[in-house]
Design an enzyme around this catalytic site. Structure first.
Site, PDB file in Angstrom:
ATOM      1  N   TYR A   6       0.865  -1.179   0.000  1.00  0.00           N
ATOM      2  CA  TYR A   6       0.000   0.000   0.000  1.00  0.00           C
ATOM      3  C   TYR A   6       0.898   1.224   0.000  1.00  0.00           C
ATOM      4  O   TYR A   6       1.385   1.667   1.031  1.00  0.00           O
ATOM      5  CB  TYR A   6      -0.932   0.002   1.209  1.00  0.00           C
ATOM      6  CG  TYR A   6      -1.842   1.210   1.261  1.00  0.00           C
ATOM      7  CD1 TYR A   6      -2.517   1.648   0.120  1.00  0.00           C
ATOM      8  CD2 TYR A   6      -2.021   1.926   2.438  1.00  0.00           C
ATOM      9  CE1 TYR A   6      -3.342   2.761   0.155  1.00  0.00           C
ATOM     10  CE2 TYR A   6      -2.859   3.035   2.489  1.00  0.00           C
ATOM     11  CZ  TYR A   6      -3.510   3.448   1.347  1.00  0.00           C
ATOM     12  OH  TYR A   6      -4.334   4.555   1.385  1.00  0.00           O
TER      13      TYR A   6
ATOM     14  N   ASP B 113      -2.076  -1.584  -4.045  1.00  0.00           N
ATOM     15  CA  ASP B 113      -2.472  -0.241  -4.432  1.00  0.00           C
ATOM     16  C   ASP B 113      -1.194   0.597  -4.510  1.00  0.00           C
ATOM     17  O   ASP B 113      -0.701   1.085  -3.504  1.00  0.00           O
ATOM     18  CB  ASP B 113      -3.444   0.327  -3.397  1.00  0.00           C
ATOM     19  CG  ASP B 113      -3.954   1.708  -3.758  1.00  0.00           C
ATOM     20  OD1 ASP B 113      -3.468   2.273  -4.757  1.00  0.00           O
ATOM     21  OD2 ASP B 113      -4.831   2.224  -3.047  1.00  0.00           O
TER      22      ASP B 113
END
Length: 292
Positions: free
Chosen positions: A136, A182
């Site tokens: 992330y 992500d």
């Protein structure tokens, strides 16, 4: 009582394995059937039957994440979780059919290893060790005179500077590794519907795209782009606001980067886009990669 992994639904093809990445946008919300149609992450998990699910933005303590996912854990899934030291922020996790042979939190950064940004685990697929990592990457911000923007801009820059050498180390090791999650960076113009309007926004800034390009030049393979070719998207994130989802005005910021040894085993990849706005359980869609 937790049952054995043998209670899990079988993969459609036992000779292949799948690695999914999805930003859950809060595991408790994703599981609590955010959709008014009473759908959520757990029904998706049962229907999709992946082998490994790399999750980002878990945003929960380990105890709360396990409580939310208890039905899956009772069915035999294994959860590895790296929560953020900041309550309700970030957090990455790996949900897997098989118990990992090893789990490692972080990549050697005093600043980011406690921030719930990176987690990797080793699995045995067909006698080969495959490392799957959940990432992330910080959202960042455009550099303005606002102190908050400066802080976010510099945080993301520090992460890129620290994480790049670690990716180099993984690549040099020559193993079968996939880093997915992500990335909060759209690699090029094909990866944003409205790229012209986002040229000065975080996620599409020149230095960010140059950083991703450097990873690809070094030897990492962007599995989705390699598989789908020179097309728009496929996007995996759409704002909750307005008609972004309905108009497919999305971003491709969720993707898998794989080492050459694993990339050559890629069979297919796709975005599990919900059929309608109100069927989503996150503002990100799961992205699946299947390997031989």
């Amino acid at each position: 009582m937790t049952t054995s992994a043998s209670s899990l639904p079988s993969s459609p093809d036992s000779g292949a394995f799948s690695v999914v990445t999805v930003n859950v946008n809060g595991i408790r919300a994703a599981v609590k059937h955010r959709s008014e149609n009473n759908l959520g992450m757990l029904p998706w998990l049962e229907a999709a039957a992946p082998d490994v699910v790399l999750m980002q933005e878990v945003r929960a303590t380990d105890a709360l994440a396990r409580k939310a996912l208890q039905p899956a854990l009772d069915a035999g899934w294994h959860l590895s979780h790296a929560e953020s030291e900041l309550k309700g922020r970030a957090g990455v996790a790996i949900l897997s059919r098989q118990e990992p042979a090893a789990v490692r939190v972080g990549f050697g950064s005093d600043e980011f290893d406690v921030a719930g940004r990176y987690l990797e685990a080793d699995f045995d697929f067909g006698g080969d060790t495959v490392t799957a990592a959940s990432l992330y990457l910080p959202t960042g911000a455009a550099l303005t005179e606002d102190p908050k923007d400066v802080e976010k801009y510099e945080e993301k820059l520090r992460f890129l500077q620290a994480f790049g050498p670690y990716l180099d180390k993984l690549l040099a090791a020559g193993g079968q590794t996939v880093v997915a999650g992500d990335w909060n960076i759209a690699p090029d113009e094909r990866d944003i519907k409205n790229w012209k309007g986002n040229r000065k926004n975080a996620g599409f800034l020149p230095h960010e795209r140059e950083w991703v390009a450097a990873q690809l030049d070094a030897g990492w393979t962007d599995l989705s782009r390699t598989h789908h070719g020179d097309v728009a998207g496929p996007y995996a994130w759409w704002s909750w606001r307005g008609k972004a989802f309905d108009n497919d005005a999305g971003w491709r910021i969720d993707y898998h980067l794989a080492t050459p040894a694993l990339a050559e085993r890629l069979r297919t990849t796709w975005v599990d886009r919900a059929g309608a706005y109100d069927l989503r359980w996150s503002d990100h869609a799961p992205v699946t990669a299947v390997f031989d």
